[in-house]
Scaffold this motif. Structure first.
Motif, PDB file in Angstrom:
ATOM      1  N   LEU A 161       0.810  -1.222   0.000  1.00 38.04           N
ATOM      2  CA  LEU A 161       0.000   0.000   0.000  1.00 38.04           C
ATOM      3  C   LEU A 161       0.837   1.263   0.000  1.00 38.04           C
ATOM      4  CD1 LEU A 161      -2.773  -0.973   2.613  1.00 38.04           C
ATOM      5  CD2 LEU A 161      -2.874  -1.166   0.132  1.00 38.04           C
ATOM      6  N   GLY A 162       2.156   1.108   0.110  1.00 37.28           N
ATOM      7  CA  GLY A 162       3.021   2.276   0.176  1.00 37.28           C
ATOM      8  C   GLY A 162       2.829   3.073   1.464  1.00 37.28           C
ATOM      9  N   LEU A 163       2.634   2.351   2.573  1.00 42.66           N
ATOM     10  CA  LEU A 163       2.405   3.016   3.856  1.00 42.66           C
ATOM     11  C   LEU A 163       3.484   2.647   4.862  1.00 42.66           C
ATOM     12  CD1 LEU A 163      -1.426   2.465   4.312  1.00 42.66           C
ATOM     13  CD2 LEU A 163      -0.259   4.658   3.968  1.00 42.66           C
ATOM     14  N   ALA A 164       3.772   3.597   5.747  1.00 43.90           N
ATOM     15  CA  ALA A 164       4.770   3.358   6.787  1.00 43.90           C
ATOM     16  C   ALA A 164       4.192   2.477   7.886  1.00 43.90           C
ATOM     17  CB  ALA A 164       5.229   4.685   7.367  1.00 43.90           C
ATOM     18  N   VAL A 165       5.087   1.745   8.553  1.00 47.14           N
ATOM     19  CA  VAL A 165       4.709   0.886   9.671  1.00 47.14           C
ATOM     20  C   VAL A 165       5.373   1.444  10.927  1.00 47.14           C
ATOM     21  CG1 VAL A 165       4.881  -1.455  10.621  1.00 47.14           C
ATOM     22  CG2 VAL A 165       4.622  -1.127   8.148  1.00 47.14           C
ATOM     23  N   ALA A 166       4.570   1.655  11.958  1.00 49.72           N
ATOM     24  CA  ALA A 166       5.131   2.135  13.218  1.00 49.72           C
ATOM     25  C   ALA A 166       5.204   0.963  14.194  1.00 49.72           C
ATOM     26  CB  ALA A 166       4.284   3.268  13.781  1.00 49.72           C
TER      27      ALA A 166
END
Ligand code: ZN
Ligand code: ZN
Length: 253
Positions: A161-166
């Motif tokens: 999804l092209g999202l960062a993971v925290a």
């Protein structure tokens, strides 16, 4: 060489570029085309769709004709906006999760991330999440397993999804005991403080997507959501590989 044959050759070269030959099912190893799982495995993962539908809030699977809200959500709406899963916790999906979690088959995380991405795009509503939050393990559990399967899944989903993971946004202080049979007050005591958010700035004002392998009672997702919302998150949605079936025996008292 006739025109038809030429076209076929070009088409098949093109197909090879897009979908290299020799691809096999991520689970059983049978040959596949462009899919991650072979026809048989996919049929099993999605077989629930014929008989069940997800609760509109928590996504637990309800038998046809049982309305659109499960008993749990009728009693008390969960604090997360919505939870959805790839399939039912049973059969092949249970085996796949077991292999990832306890046999250390980390290579499954990539294909599973693609399945999760499908659920996020199709079933969690139009508003896209801004940050992915894996459900953490306690430090002791992480040490004994050496990896967190929810984090592997979140990273695979994040790539899709092209999202960062925290991965550090949420810390698990202790395990949540099973909620079954506890009074409402005991349940909240059981949940409160099981998770904490060390750095509120990471989540404040953001739409979060919580990622885990399984949602059964929903207690873990509820506890994580409560911690994230009290740290200032705008909203929390939940995606898991598998979810529980709400069998009729559980609905009648
Ligand atoms: Zn297969
Ligand atoms: Zn529900």
């Amino acid at each position: 060489m006739g025109t038809a044959t030429k076209i076929e050759r070009v088409m098949s070269m093109f197909a090879d570029l897009l979908f290299p030959r020799g691809k096999v099912c991520a689970w059983c190893g049978r040959p596949v085309g462009r899919e991650l799982l072979c026809t048989e495995c996919r049929r099993e993962v999605y077989s629930w769709r014929e008989e069940y539908h997800p609760c509109r809030y928590c996504g637990r699977l309800l038998p046809a004709g049982q309305g659109d809200t499960c008993r749990h959500c009728q009693e008390e709406r969960p604090p997360f906006q919505r939870a959805r899963a790839v399939g039912a916790y049973g059969g092949i999906l249970k085996e796949i999760i077991w292999a990832l979690k306890y046999q250390g088959r980390r290579s499954l995380a990539g294909p599973l991330g693609i399945l999760l991405a499908g659920v996020v795009l199709k079933e969690l509503g139009p508003e896209s999440p801004q940050l992915l939050i894996p459900v953490p393990l306690t430090a002791a559990r992480l040490q004994s397993r050496s990896f967190n399967q929810a984090e592997l899944l979140a990273r695979a989903l994040g790539r899709e999804l092209g999202l960062a993971v925290a991965g550090q946004a949420l810390v698990r202080v202790r395990e949540t005991a099973p909620q079954v049979g506890l009074s409402r007050q005991a349940r909240w005591q059981n949940l409160a403080g099981a998770f904490r958010v060390p750095e509120h700035g990471l989540v404040r004002g953001r739409r979060l997507l919580l990622v885990d392998d399984v949602l059964t009672t929903g207690a873990t997702a509820v506890a994580c959501t409560a911690a994230l919302l009290s740290a200032g998150a705008t909203s929390v949605r939940v995606v898991t590989l598998a979810t529980g079936l709400e069998v009729i025996a559980n609905i009648s008292p």
